[in-house]
Design a protein around this motif. Structure first.
Motif, mmCIF file in Angstrom:
data_model
loop_
_atom_site.group_PDB
_atom_site.id
_atom_site.type_symbol
_atom_site.label_atom_id
_atom_site.label_comp_id
_atom_site.label_asym_id
_atom_site.label_seq_id
_atom_site.Cartn_x
_atom_site.Cartn_y
_atom_site.Cartn_z
ATOM 1 N N LEU A 13 1.052 -1.310 -0.103
ATOM 2 C CA LEU A 13 0.037 0.021 -0.041
ATOM 3 C C LEU A 13 0.682 1.139 -0.039
ATOM 4 O O LEU A 13 0.614 2.077 -0.817
ATOM 5 C CB LEU A 13 -0.749 -0.041 1.310
ATOM 6 N N ASN A 14 1.904 1.306 0.825
ATOM 7 C CA ASN A 14 3.006 2.476 0.965
ATOM 8 C C ASN A 14 3.440 2.603 -0.468
ATOM 9 O O ASN A 14 3.703 3.637 -0.808
ATOM 10 C CB ASN A 14 3.793 2.196 1.917
ATOM 11 N N ALA A 15 3.767 1.594 -1.095
ATOM 12 C CA ALA A 15 4.687 1.731 -2.461
ATOM 13 C C ALA A 15 3.559 2.225 -3.578
ATOM 14 O O ALA A 15 3.938 2.806 -4.191
ATOM 15 C CB ALA A 15 5.108 0.058 -2.802
ATOM 16 N N SER A 16 2.393 1.730 -3.264
ATOM 17 C CA SER A 16 1.490 2.232 -4.372
ATOM 18 C C SER A 16 1.040 3.606 -4.100
ATOM 19 O O SER A 16 0.889 4.298 -5.039
ATOM 20 C CB SER A 16 0.185 1.456 -3.993
ATOM 21 N N TYR A 17 0.993 4.274 -2.998
ATOM 22 C CA TYR A 17 1.041 5.707 -2.488
ATOM 23 C C TYR A 17 2.161 6.635 -3.359
ATOM 24 O O TYR A 17 2.041 7.455 -3.737
ATOM 25 C CB TYR A 17 0.426 5.836 -1.336
ATOM 26 N N ARG A 18 3.329 5.835 -3.058
ATOM 27 C CA ARG A 18 4.404 6.539 -3.392
ATOM 28 C C ARG A 18 4.513 6.599 -4.933
ATOM 29 O O ARG A 18 4.724 7.529 -5.531
ATOM 30 C CB ARG A 18 5.618 5.749 -2.876
ATOM 31 N N ASN A 19 4.158 5.484 -5.621
ATOM 32 C CA ASN A 19 4.014 5.462 -7.156
ATOM 33 C C ASN A 19 2.996 6.456 -7.440
ATOM 34 O O ASN A 19 3.427 7.170 -8.454
ATOM 35 C CB ASN A 19 3.639 3.846 -7.649
ATOM 36 N N LEU A 20 2.029 6.625 -6.995
ATOM 37 C CA LEU A 20 0.857 7.591 -7.570
ATOM 38 C C LEU A 20 1.381 8.963 -7.369
ATOM 39 O O LEU A 20 1.240 9.768 -8.159
ATOM 40 C CB LEU A 20 -0.281 7.192 -6.480
ATOM 41 N N THR A 21 2.015 9.303 -6.119
ATOM 42 C CA THR A 21 2.675 10.627 -5.966
ATOM 43 C C THR A 21 3.706 10.675 -6.890
ATOM 44 O O THR A 21 3.513 11.986 -7.530
ATOM 45 C CB THR A 21 3.096 10.648 -4.691
ATOM 46 N N LEU A 22 4.593 9.968 -7.285
ATOM 47 C CA LEU A 22 5.616 10.210 -8.061
ATOM 48 C C LEU A 22 4.839 10.020 -9.501
ATOM 49 O O LEU A 22 5.470 11.042 -10.513
ATOM 50 C CB LEU A 22 6.639 9.067 -8.310
ATOM 51 N N TRP A 23 3.943 9.651 -9.894
ATOM 52 C CA TRP A 23 3.227 9.817 -11.368
ATOM 53 C C TRP A 23 2.598 11.032 -11.389
ATOM 54 O O TRP A 23 2.882 11.726 -12.429
ATOM 55 C CB TRP A 23 2.495 8.566 -11.680
ATOM 56 N N THR A 24 1.989 11.578 -10.122
ATOM 57 C CA THR A 24 1.080 12.910 -10.170
ATOM 58 C C THR A 24 2.611 13.973 -10.393
ATOM 59 O O THR A 24 2.269 15.015 -11.296
ATOM 60 C CB THR A 24 0.616 12.939 -9.068
ATOM 61 N N LEU A 25 3.569 13.890 -9.753
ATOM 62 C CA LEU A 25 4.517 14.846 -10.138
ATOM 63 C C LEU A 25 5.285 14.919 -11.516
ATOM 64 O O LEU A 25 5.682 15.867 -12.078
ATOM 65 C CB LEU A 25 5.798 14.636 -8.960
ATOM 66 N N GLN A 26 5.343 13.481 -11.774
ATOM 67 C CA GLN A 26 5.961 13.641 -13.226
ATOM 68 C C GLN A 26 5.055 14.046 -14.345
ATOM 69 O O GLN A 26 5.388 14.839 -15.122
ATOM 70 C CB GLN A 26 5.930 12.016 -13.685
ATOM 71 N N GLY A 27 3.632 13.997 -13.977
ATOM 72 C CA GLY A 27 2.930 14.831 -14.913
ATOM 73 C C GLY A 27 2.823 16.117 -15.010
ATOM 74 O O GLY A 27 2.834 16.920 -16.052
#
Length: 140
Positions: A13-27
């Motif tokens: 779950l933590n890895a999923s949140y981190r991945n979502l945050t990183l993709w948002t920043l990348q966008g």
């Protein structure tokens, strides 16, 4: 001092949140630099000089080339969307290039006493550093 270990489910779950945050920043990073690069490529130099002081100090081809570089790097930030295996190294390279560009532009705006663009570059740096840090750790 107690050490708390995470359950496998909580780690995922933590890895999923981190991945979502990183993709948002990348966008956000990609959108900003595509727009900024497009403006540098399409706007007349007189408009760019009115918006930013530094284009008056350099040759127009440097401004246009910088705009093209910003667009290319911004698209490479999204390269993992096409191929995760081959896109991650391109993403790390692109974020390194954008971070270098943001740092140089922060120094340029700070020396020129342009508070607005300097703050914008600080925000961009604050968005790019975590993307570079966490995505570079994934490549290894």
């Amino acid at each position: 001092m107690t050490i708390q270990t995470l359950t496998p489910a909580r780690s995922r779950l933590n890895a999923s949140y981190r991945n979502l945050t990183l993709w948002t920043l990348q966008g956000w990073i990609a959108m900003f630099f595509v727009a900024a690069g497009y403006a540098k490529l399409s706007e007349p130099m007189s408009n760019l000089i009115d918006l930013m002081r530094w284009p008056a100090l350099v040759v127009p081809n440097l401004v246009r080339g910088l705009g093209l570089a910003e667009i290319i790097l911004a698209l490479l930030v999204l390269a993992p969307l096409v191929s995760w295996k081959h896109g991650r190294p391109l993403l790390v390279m692109a974020t390194s290039g954008l971070l270098a560009l943001e740092t140089v532009m922060l120094a340029l705006h700070a020396v020129g006493m342009d508070a607005g663009p300097a703050i914008t570059n600080l925000v961009l740096i604050a968005m790019t550093v975590p993307v570079l840090w966490f995505r570079a750790r994934e490549v290894r």
